[in-house]
Scaffold this motif. Structure first.
Motif, mmCIF file in Angstrom:
data_model
loop_
_atom_site.group_PDB
_atom_site.id
_atom_site.type_symbol
_atom_site.label_atom_id
_atom_site.label_comp_id
_atom_site.label_asym_id
_atom_site.label_seq_id
_atom_site.Cartn_x
_atom_site.Cartn_y
_atom_site.Cartn_z
ATOM 1 N N GLY A 508 0.799 -1.214 0.000
ATOM 2 C CA GLY A 508 0.000 0.000 0.000
ATOM 3 C C GLY A 508 0.833 1.266 0.000
ATOM 4 N N THR A 509 1.802 1.352 0.908
ATOM 5 C CA THR A 509 2.643 2.550 0.969
ATOM 6 C C THR A 509 3.471 2.692 -0.292
ATOM 7 O OG1 THR A 509 2.731 2.502 3.388
ATOM 8 C CG2 THR A 509 4.481 3.700 2.257
ATOM 9 N N TYR A 510 3.956 1.580 -0.824
ATOM 10 C CA TYR A 510 4.754 1.617 -2.051
ATOM 11 C C TYR A 510 3.938 2.208 -3.201
ATOM 12 C CZ TYR A 510 7.455 -0.205 -6.043
ATOM 13 O OH TYR A 510 8.172 -0.339 -7.213
ATOM 14 N N ARG A 511 2.751 1.657 -3.451
ATOM 15 C CA ARG A 511 1.956 2.108 -4.595
ATOM 16 C C ARG A 511 1.413 3.518 -4.389
ATOM 17 N NH1 ARG A 511 -2.344 -0.255 -4.440
ATOM 18 N NH2 ARG A 511 -2.108 -1.886 -2.897
ATOM 19 N N THR A 512 0.780 3.746 -3.242
ATOM 20 C CA THR A 512 0.172 5.054 -3.019
ATOM 21 C C THR A 512 1.231 6.132 -2.858
ATOM 22 O OG1 THR A 512 0.022 4.706 -0.616
ATOM 23 C CG2 THR A 512 -1.856 4.021 -1.956
ATOM 24 N N GLY A 513 2.341 5.775 -2.228
ATOM 25 C CA GLY A 513 3.402 6.759 -2.041
ATOM 26 C C GLY A 513 3.932 7.287 -3.354
ATOM 27 N N VAL A 631 13.152 -2.818 5.796
ATOM 28 C CA VAL A 631 11.929 -2.140 5.366
ATOM 29 C C VAL A 631 12.172 -1.189 4.202
ATOM 30 C CG1 VAL A 631 11.011 -2.303 7.701
ATOM 31 C CG2 VAL A 631 12.146 -0.197 6.978
ATOM 32 N N GLY A 632 13.391 -1.127 3.706
ATOM 33 C CA GLY A 632 13.712 -0.186 2.644
ATOM 34 C C GLY A 632 13.926 1.195 3.208
ATOM 35 N N LYS A 633 12.836 1.833 3.622
ATOM 36 C CA LYS A 633 12.864 3.132 4.287
ATOM 37 C C LYS A 633 11.624 3.230 5.149
ATOM 38 C CE LYS A 633 13.792 7.490 5.220
ATOM 39 N NZ LYS A 633 14.922 7.856 6.110
ATOM 40 N N ALA A 634 11.807 3.594 6.414
ATOM 41 C CA ALA A 634 10.671 3.747 7.325
ATOM 42 C C ALA A 634 10.058 5.126 7.133
ATOM 43 C CB ALA A 634 11.116 3.542 8.763
ATOM 44 N N ILE A 635 8.902 5.185 6.475
ATOM 45 C CA ILE A 635 8.215 6.459 6.276
ATOM 46 C C ILE A 635 7.718 6.997 7.616
ATOM 47 C CG2 ILE A 635 6.272 7.605 5.131
ATOM 48 C CD1 ILE A 635 8.411 6.669 3.173
ATOM 49 N N ASN A 636 7.137 6.124 8.417
ATOM 50 C CA ASN A 636 6.637 6.466 9.752
ATOM 51 C C ASN A 636 7.192 5.417 10.704
ATOM 52 O OD1 ASN A 636 5.241 6.925 12.122
ATOM 53 N ND2 ASN A 636 3.214 6.968 11.179
ATOM 54 N N VAL A 693 17.638 -0.591 3.857
ATOM 55 C CA VAL A 693 18.381 -0.756 2.607
ATOM 56 C C VAL A 693 17.429 -0.328 1.507
ATOM 57 C CG1 VAL A 693 19.565 -2.345 1.056
ATOM 58 C CG2 VAL A 693 19.763 -2.636 3.540
ATOM 59 N N PRO A 694 17.586 0.867 0.943
ATOM 60 C CA PRO A 694 16.563 1.437 0.059
ATOM 61 C C PRO A 694 16.206 0.540 -1.121
ATOM 62 C CG PRO A 694 18.198 3.087 0.641
ATOM 63 C CD PRO A 694 18.728 1.768 1.135
ATOM 64 N N GLU A 695 14.903 0.419 -1.359
ATOM 65 C CA GLU A 695 14.394 -0.249 -2.554
ATOM 66 C C GLU A 695 14.387 0.799 -3.675
ATOM 67 O OE1 GLU A 695 12.912 -1.826 -5.678
ATOM 68 O OE2 GLU A 695 13.468 -3.106 -3.977
ATOM 69 N N GLY A 701 12.588 4.952 -1.194
ATOM 70 C CA GLY A 701 13.247 3.673 -0.932
ATOM 71 C C GLY A 701 12.430 2.714 -0.099
ATOM 72 N N ALA A 702 11.157 3.064 0.202
ATOM 73 C CA ALA A 702 10.327 2.237 1.081
ATOM 74 C C ALA A 702 9.802 1.008 0.361
ATOM 75 C CB ALA A 702 9.152 3.047 1.611
ATOM 76 N N LYS A 703 9.538 -0.044 1.146
ATOM 77 C CA LYS A 703 8.822 -1.225 0.656
ATOM 78 C C LYS A 703 7.918 -1.730 1.773
ATOM 79 C CE LYS A 703 12.910 -4.205 1.351
ATOM 80 N NZ LYS A 703 13.827 -5.132 0.663
ATOM 81 N N GLY A 704 7.387 -2.932 1.637
ATOM 82 C CA GLY A 704 6.308 -3.375 2.511
ATOM 83 C C GLY A 704 6.745 -3.838 3.887
ATOM 84 N N ILE A 705 5.818 -3.683 4.857
ATOM 85 C CA ILE A 705 6.060 -4.155 6.221
ATOM 86 C C ILE A 705 4.816 -4.795 6.820
ATOM 87 C CG2 ILE A 705 5.486 -1.928 7.238
ATOM 88 C CD1 ILE A 705 8.108 -4.496 8.491
ATOM 89 N N GLY A 706 3.678 -4.769 6.110
ATOM 90 C CA GLY A 706 2.430 -5.252 6.688
ATOM 91 C C GLY A 706 2.446 -6.726 7.050
ATOM 92 N N GLU A 707 2.862 -7.574 6.126
ATOM 93 C CA GLU A 707 2.773 -9.019 6.338
ATOM 94 C C GLU A 707 4.015 -9.674 6.933
ATOM 95 O OE1 GLU A 707 0.176 -10.908 2.953
ATOM 96 O OE2 GLU A 707 1.256 -9.187 2.130
#
Length: 712
Positions: A508-513, A631-636, A693-695, A701-707
């Motif tokens: 979600g954060t990847y696509r919407t971001g 996590v690539g980059k922690a937005i929050n 480690v940036p994606e 550079g964020a990627k997913g963390i939900g699952e």
């Protein structure tokens, strides 16, 4: 943040809180048998009860009688047979719940019980008993693929481990059960839904009812959890049919008991796994056979099994593999997507085999994982390769350092008291982001700056507790130089906000971001071009931050954003823009891959658990868990830590407590008094370790963390 205040004070409005004028209460009639022929269905007596306004069965359906997210094979209402205990035979709309329940008791149904199939392994091996009369085979999906030369890989092995693993059926147990409020005015169907995919709900309801999509309006109030369980249809279509017949608004909220035996579950999966290695610990090959219990319908379960097959090799370099997978129909509870989407089930198998191999070879379990761990350039059995630097091995190093893994023999009390032992265990995992190659996986976002410099964001992604709205506000604020509190995320209404895809697949954060950055970037460009004329400086020399625009190197030459925005509006400068993004996949031929819809971007994690085991009683106490995630980059950052902690607790429930017990298709534990979940006293100390480690393709550079946090 206003949304957090609403939740903290209990003022959030959920679907069950919706009250419309003249609204009726809906209750469902479910079958007494998991597999039976319906000989008679008579609702006439129930229809005469005062206060009963409408009753719907399959006779009230338009042309379509079935639905499904992948295959339209699930009955909207049972027609002439029931295939599991959660099929809906009839739905009643009445003035009160008591009247609706009275009507259910007055509906006459005669069943002719039929033999069912309840063992998924038997369902694969034999078609003597079919889960549904329209099936020719109990196999709903099947795949087989190989990578390298698996026979040669095993022939070179110095040691092999072969085991069979079985996982149990688990409930999502979201705090808010499934629910819908529907109303029909003769031209527009308006639905308030607790779900994860507003535009997907709209599209499926419209297709099932034969309505143009623009005549179905889906509104999401606050959503009280989902974990994948609300991505698929639950009671949307049935409630809509009832509201259209009643010509009055209808509310259908499932009870907890109904939720436990009706809607999709994390289904039981069996994995036969053989793993081969050389004496020095180099992995050589795997053979895997995966069988998943879908219940009688497909739902999204074939995709779950496909992901399980993709992930069963683990985050390791495996040069040779043979993987067979089956999604089979039974008359058990229906399977579908849940947090991890097939990953936790197979990780249980591959990590056990890794530990057994390491033990047999006398190699430290983490050293074994580091030796074989994925890295840039690794090609997986799916045929996908790792295109850029990843943080997998760093998750192992950081978790080991934090837990004192290398010195554990010195500090662990091996036997605090007779028969009681303390130790550390470790697990590493990977998880694919997004739906997979070749599947619709995109988001659109509309950003608008108002004349006072505040921001409106319109986007169709669901915040169901994971903090999606907060992350989006942070991204908008960062791009346009405002505070997150200056950003309002518009309520989800499919007539008003653009589609952003389902809130699922850790993307979600990847696509919407990316969509938000694109839209905000256009506004920023227009603002700076306008400000350049006022400040008499090139746009590239201007800085937009802290609600100001100033000339780089001269902070005294600035414009306040609120005044600049107002002037821009008066001068007809566009301050509204739409962004669009999709998940990245490599531009290579489909023939490069061994499975359909492979993933291209992955998350990685390593968890270490400190446990205390009483070998006399079997009592297990989890004392602490160190959870390291790339996590690539922690937005929050706070939200990322919250996701890790929540995932750990949910994973503990899966590992140690939670199970839906079934016998011959009937659920034995239908309440939370017998479906055991972790309580506060069961939660250990959890130490999140965030690795960035940036994606390269992600927002900042964020990627997913939900699952990922649930699986290890």
């Amino acid at each position: 943040m206003e949304g957090l205040k609403q939740k903290a004070t209990g003022r959030c409005e959920y679907t069950s809180d919706i009250v419309l004028p003249g609204m009726l209460v809906a209750k469902a009639l479910y079958p007494q048998h998991p597999r039976a022929k319906i000989k008679k269905l008579d609702v006439s007596a129930a229809e005469t009860i005062p206060g009963v306004i409408a009753i719907v069965t399959h006779h009230d359906l338009p042309d379509k009688t079935h639905y499904g997210i992948l295959v339209q094979d699930q009955q909207i209402f049972a027609i002439d047979e029931v295939c599991y205990i959660g099929d809906i035979v009839a739905l009643v709309a009445a003035e009160t719940e008591d009247i609706a329940n009275q009507a259910l008791k007055s509906i006459e149904v005669e069943y002719d019980p039929l033999p069912g199939i309840f063992d998924p392994v038997q369902a694969v091996e034999s078609n003597k008993i079919l889960a549904r009369k329209d099936l020719e085979s109990n196999l709903l999906s099947q795949s087989s693929f190989s990578f390298g030369d698996v026979d040669q890989g095993f022939s070179k092995a110095d040691v092999t481990v072969k085991r069979k693993y079985q996982t149990q059926c688990m409930d999502h147990l979201f705090l808010e059960t499934e629910g819908v409020v529907a109303s029909w005015d003769g031209s527009t169907l308006v639905m308030y839904i607790s779900g994860q995919d507003p535009h997907g709900d709209r599209n499926q309801v419209a297709a099932a009812l034969g309505l143009p999509i623009n005549q179905v309006r889906v509104i999401y109030p606050y959503v009280g959890g989902g974990f994948g369980g609300k991505e698929e249809m639950h009671v949307q279509i049935q409630t809509a049919v009832l509201a259209m017949k009643a010509k009055r608004p209808v509310k259908f909220i499932r009870t907890r008991q109904e939720s436990l035996f009706t809607h999709i579950k994390r289904a039981g999966i069996s994995v036969e796994l053989e793993t081969a290695a050389k004496a020095d610990g180099t992995l050589l090959a795997i053979r895997a056979k995966i069988i998943g219990d879908s219940g009688p319908y497909s739902n999204i379960f074939p995709a779950v099994i496909n992901c399980a097959a993709e992930l069963v090799s683990g985050p390791y370099k495996i040069p040779n593999a043979q993987i067979d997978s089956y999604a089979v129909a039974t008359n058990n509870l229906i399977g579908g997507g849940m947090r991890g989407f097939g990953g936790p089930e197979v990780a249980f198998a591959y990590e056990q085999n890794i530990d057994l191999l390491a033990e047999e070879l006398g190699i430290d379990p983490l050293a074994f994982r580091l030796k074989n761990g994925m890295e840039k350039g690794t090609v997986m059995p799916s045929g996908t390769s790792i295109p850029s630097k990843i943080g997998f091995k760093e998750t192992i190093h950081r978790a080991a350092e934090a837990s004192g893994w290398d010195n554990r023999q010195n500090w662990l009390e091996r036997e605090p008291e007779p028969g009681v032992f303390r130790g550390l265990g470790a697990a590493t995992i990977w998880h694919g982001m997004g739906m997979g190659r070749g599947i619709s996986d995109h988001s659109a976002a509309v950003v608008e700056m108002t004349p006072d410099g505040s921001i409106l964001l319109s986007i169709g992604v669901t915040d169901m507790g994971q903090g999606a709205f907060t992350a989006q506000k942070i991204i908008v604020a960062n791009e346009l130089g405002v505070d997150p509190e200056d950003v309002i995320v518009n309520s989800i209404d499919t007539h008003l906000v653009p589609a952003a895809g389902p809130t699922s697949a850790s993307s979600g954060t990847y696509r919407t971001g990316k969509a938000i950055i694109q839209a905000a970037g256009e506004i920023k460009q227009n603002l700076l071009a306008f400000a350049a004329n006022v400040l008499e400086a090139p746009p590239e020399e201007l800085i937009l931050a802290d609600k100001k625009v100033w000339v780089e190197g001269n902070s005294e030459r600035f414009l306040e954003l609120s005044k600049l925005a107002k002037q821009a509006w008066w001068m007809n400068i566009p301050l509204r823009a739409e962004g669009f993004s999709q998940l990245w996949h490599p531009d290579v031929d489909e023939d490069e891959f061994n499975i359909p819809h492979p993933h291209s971007i992955f998350a990685y994690a390593a968890h270490i658990a400190q446990v205390l085991v009483d070998t006399k009683t079997g009592k297990l106490t989890v004392e602490k868990i160190w959870a390291a995630h790339d996590v690539g980059k922690a937005i929050n950052r706070q939200a990322v830590e919250g996701q890790i902690e929540g995932g750990v607790v949910q994973g503990l429930g899966y590992a140690l407590l939670e199970e839906l017990h079934q016998h011959q298709g009937k659920l034995l534990n239908k309440s939370l008094s017998t479906y055991l979940t972790p309580l506060a006293q069961d939660v250990p100390e959890i130490e999140p370790i965030i690795i960035e480690v940036p994606e390269p393709t992600g927002p900042y550079g964020a990627k997913g963390i939900g699952e990922p946090p649930l699986t290890p």
